[in-house]
Design a protein around this motif. Structure first.
Motif, PDB file in Angstrom:
ATOM      1  N   ASP A  52       0.856  -1.185   0.000  1.00  0.00           N
ATOM      2  CA  ASP A  52       0.000   0.000   0.000  1.00  0.00           C
ATOM      3  C   ASP A  52       0.896   1.241   0.000  1.00  0.00           C
ATOM      4  N   PRO A  53       0.900   2.015  -1.080  1.00  0.00           N
ATOM      5  CA  PRO A  53       1.793   3.173  -1.161  1.00  0.00           C
ATOM      6  C   PRO A  53       1.447   4.286  -0.172  1.00  0.00           C
ATOM      7  N   ALA A  54       0.286   4.222   0.472  1.00  0.00           N
ATOM      8  CA  ALA A  54      -0.094   5.240   1.449  1.00  0.00           C
ATOM      9  C   ALA A  54       0.494   4.941   2.834  1.00  0.00           C
ATOM     10  N   ARG A  55       1.101   3.768   2.993  1.00  0.00           N
ATOM     11  CA  ARG A  55       1.660   3.379   4.288  1.00  0.00           C
ATOM     12  C   ARG A  55       3.186   3.401   4.226  1.00  0.00           C
ATOM     13  N   TRP A  56       3.807   3.541   5.392  1.00  0.00           N
ATOM     14  CA  TRP A  56       5.263   3.480   5.501  1.00  0.00           C
ATOM     15  C   TRP A  56       5.730   2.072   5.147  1.00  0.00           C
ATOM     16  N   ASN A  57       6.873   1.961   4.473  1.00  0.00           N
ATOM     17  CA  ASN A  57       7.443   0.653   4.189  1.00  0.00           C
ATOM     18  C   ASN A  57       8.833   0.562   4.839  1.00  0.00           C
ATOM     19  N   PRO A  58       9.408  -0.625   4.927  1.00  0.00           N
ATOM     20  CA  PRO A  58      10.698  -0.767   5.611  1.00  0.00           C
ATOM     21  C   PRO A  58      11.796   0.109   5.005  1.00  0.00           C
ATOM     22  N   GLU A  59      11.758   0.273   3.689  1.00  0.00           N
ATOM     23  CA  GLU A  59      12.783   1.090   3.034  1.00  0.00           C
ATOM     24  C   GLU A  59      12.642   2.560   3.434  1.00  0.00           C
ATOM     25  N   ASP A  60      11.388   3.059   3.483  1.00  0.00           N
ATOM     26  CA  ASP A  60      11.145   4.432   3.969  1.00  0.00           C
ATOM     27  C   ASP A  60      11.667   4.590   5.395  1.00  0.00           C
ATOM     28  N   LEU A  61      11.373   3.607   6.226  1.00  0.00           N
ATOM     29  CA  LEU A  61      11.736   3.696   7.641  1.00  0.00           C
ATOM     30  C   LEU A  61      13.252   3.665   7.838  1.00  0.00           C
ATOM     31  N   LEU A  62      13.960   2.877   7.032  1.00  0.00           N
ATOM     32  CA  LEU A  62      15.418   2.850   7.121  1.00  0.00           C
ATOM     33  C   LEU A  62      15.997   4.210   6.731  1.00  0.00           C
ATOM     34  N   LEU A  63      15.506   4.760   5.624  1.00  0.00           N
ATOM     35  CA  LEU A  63      15.972   6.074   5.177  1.00  0.00           C
ATOM     36  C   LEU A  63      15.645   7.148   6.214  1.00  0.00           C
ATOM     37  N   ALA A  64      14.443   7.104   6.768  1.00  0.00           N
ATOM     38  CA  ALA A  64      14.053   8.069   7.799  1.00  0.00           C
ATOM     39  C   ALA A  64      14.934   7.933   9.037  1.00  0.00           C
ATOM     40  N   SER A  65      15.262   6.711   9.423  1.00  0.00           N
ATOM     41  CA  SER A  65      16.118   6.488  10.590  1.00  0.00           C
ATOM     42  C   SER A  65      17.501   7.090  10.385  1.00  0.00           C
ATOM     43  N   LEU A  66      18.063   6.895   9.210  1.00  0.00           N
ATOM     44  CA  LEU A  66      19.387   7.458   8.921  1.00  0.00           C
ATOM     45  C   LEU A  66      19.347   8.984   8.918  1.00  0.00           C
ATOM     46  N   SER A  67      18.314   9.549   8.313  1.00  0.00           N
ATOM     47  CA  SER A  67      18.193  10.999   8.241  1.00  0.00           C
ATOM     48  C   SER A  67      18.000  11.615   9.616  1.00  0.00           C
ATOM     49  N   GLU A  68      17.098  11.046  10.410  1.00  0.00           N
ATOM     50  CA  GLU A  68      16.840  11.597  11.740  1.00  0.00           C
ATOM     51  C   GLU A  68      18.032  11.411  12.670  1.00  0.00           C
ATOM     52  N   CYS A  69      18.693  10.275  12.579  1.00  0.00           N
ATOM     53  CA  CYS A  69      19.856  10.029  13.434  1.00  0.00           C
ATOM     54  C   CYS A  69      20.955  11.043  13.136  1.00  0.00           C
ATOM     55  N   HIS A  70      21.193  11.329  11.853  1.00  0.00           N
ATOM     56  CA  HIS A  70      22.209  12.336  11.513  1.00  0.00           C
ATOM     57  C   HIS A  70      21.791  13.701  12.042  1.00  0.00           C
ATOM     58  N   LEU A  71      20.523  14.059  11.866  1.00  0.00           N
ATOM     59  CA  LEU A  71      20.023  15.339  12.357  1.00  0.00           C
ATOM     60  C   LEU A  71      20.270  15.480  13.859  1.00  0.00           C
ATOM     61  N   LEU A  72      19.885  14.491  14.641  1.00  0.00           N
ATOM     62  CA  LEU A  72      20.023  14.577  16.094  1.00  0.00           C
ATOM     63  C   LEU A  72      21.490  14.594  16.519  1.00  0.00           C
ATOM     64  N   SER A  73      22.317  13.785  15.862  1.00  0.00           N
ATOM     65  CA  SER A  73      23.749  13.780  16.159  1.00  0.00           C
ATOM     66  C   SER A  73      24.381  15.115  15.770  1.00  0.00           C
ATOM     67  N   TYR A  74      23.936  15.667  14.655  1.00  0.00           N
ATOM     68  CA  TYR A  74      24.460  16.948  14.178  1.00  0.00           C
ATOM     69  C   TYR A  74      24.110  18.081  15.142  1.00  0.00           C
ATOM     70  N   LEU A  75      22.868  18.124  15.599  1.00  0.00           N
ATOM     71  CA  LEU A  75      22.478  19.182  16.530  1.00  0.00           C
ATOM     72  C   LEU A  75      23.335  19.114  17.797  1.00  0.00           C
ATOM     73  N   HIS A  76      23.598  17.913  18.272  1.00  0.00           N
ATOM     74  CA  HIS A  76      24.449  17.746  19.453  1.00  0.00           C
ATOM     75  C   HIS A  76      25.874  18.236  19.170  1.00  0.00           C
ATOM     76  N   ALA A  77      26.401  17.868  18.003  1.00  0.00           N
ATOM     77  CA  ALA A  77      27.747  18.308  17.631  1.00  0.00           C
ATOM     78  C   ALA A  77      27.819  19.831  17.537  1.00  0.00           C
ATOM     79  N   CYS A  78      26.758  20.444  17.047  1.00  0.00           N
ATOM     80  CA  CYS A  78      26.731  21.905  16.937  1.00  0.00           C
ATOM     81  C   CYS A  78      26.706  22.563  18.315  1.00  0.00           C
ATOM     82  N   VAL A  79      25.929  22.022  19.226  1.00  0.00           N
ATOM     83  CA  VAL A  79      25.905  22.571  20.585  1.00  0.00           C
ATOM     84  C   VAL A  79      27.314  22.534  21.174  1.00  0.00           C
ATOM     85  N   GLN A  80      27.987  21.401  21.021  1.00  0.00           N
ATOM     86  CA  GLN A  80      29.331  21.273  21.574  1.00  0.00           C
ATOM     87  C   GLN A  80      30.330  22.216  20.909  1.00  0.00           C
ATOM     88  N   ALA A  81      30.094  22.559  19.639  1.00  0.00           N
ATOM     89  CA  ALA A  81      30.999  23.446  18.904  1.00  0.00           C
ATOM     90  C   ALA A  81      30.603  24.915  19.027  1.00  0.00           C
TER      91      ALA A  81
END
Length: 157
Positions: A52-81
């Motif tokens: 069902d293209p209206a629902r999340w699929n595993p590939e979407d979720l993997l890509l979202a996980s990588l994107s969000e993880c980088h975002l959160l790690s980046y914000l932390h790195a910026c605070v420290q810098a």
């Protein structure tokens, strides 16, 4: 905060049309993913795999996980810098290739974060923080394919 962290969820197949998996076209790929205390996530397989293209699929979720993880790690790195981030968005893409035997794998993911910082003097540190974020991202450190970064940094106002 060293230690082991455990995560739990329940994945429930909701696609039985009455005959179970009696044939490849006889069942729906609908899934509900539940984590205690969070809204349920309606998922499926990707459309090319009868999902069902209206629902999340595993590939979407993997890509979202990588994107969000980088975002959160980046914000932390910026605070420290000492970098003040006032806006962040990412246009992430991924390439998955089927192997012809019913499986496949991601070849790569490219993250394209667009960051806005408060002051011009913060730009060099903001650019450098992406490398630190890559080192800290739990999800990127867990995959066996390249996760590339093509960041852009701008100044507010």
């Amino acid at each position: 905060m060293l230690g082991q962290h455990r995560y739990a969820l329940q994945t429930t197949w909701t696609g039985n049309r009455g005959t179970g998996t009696s044939g490849y076209r006889d069942y729906d790929r609908s899934v509900t993913i539940a984590v205690a205390g969070k809204p349920e996530l309606l998922a499926s397989s990707d459309k090319p795999f009868r999902g069902d293209p209206a629902r999340w699929n595993p590939e979407d979720l993997l890509l979202a996980s990588l994107s969000e993880c980088h975002l959160l790690s980046y914000l932390h790195a910026c605070v420290q810098a000492g970098v003040v981030v006032v806006d962040y968005s990412d246009e992430a893409t991924g390439v998955m290739v089927e192997d012809g035997r019913g499986g496949g794998a991601f070849q790569e993911v490219v993250l394209r974060p667009r960051v806005t910082v408060a002051e011009p003097a913060m730009v060099p540190a903001a650019e450098a923080a992406h490398a630190q974020a890559r080192e800290w991202c739990f999800i990127a450190n867990s995959v066996n394919f390249p996760v590339r970064h093509e960041p852009t940094v701008a100044v507010a106002g």
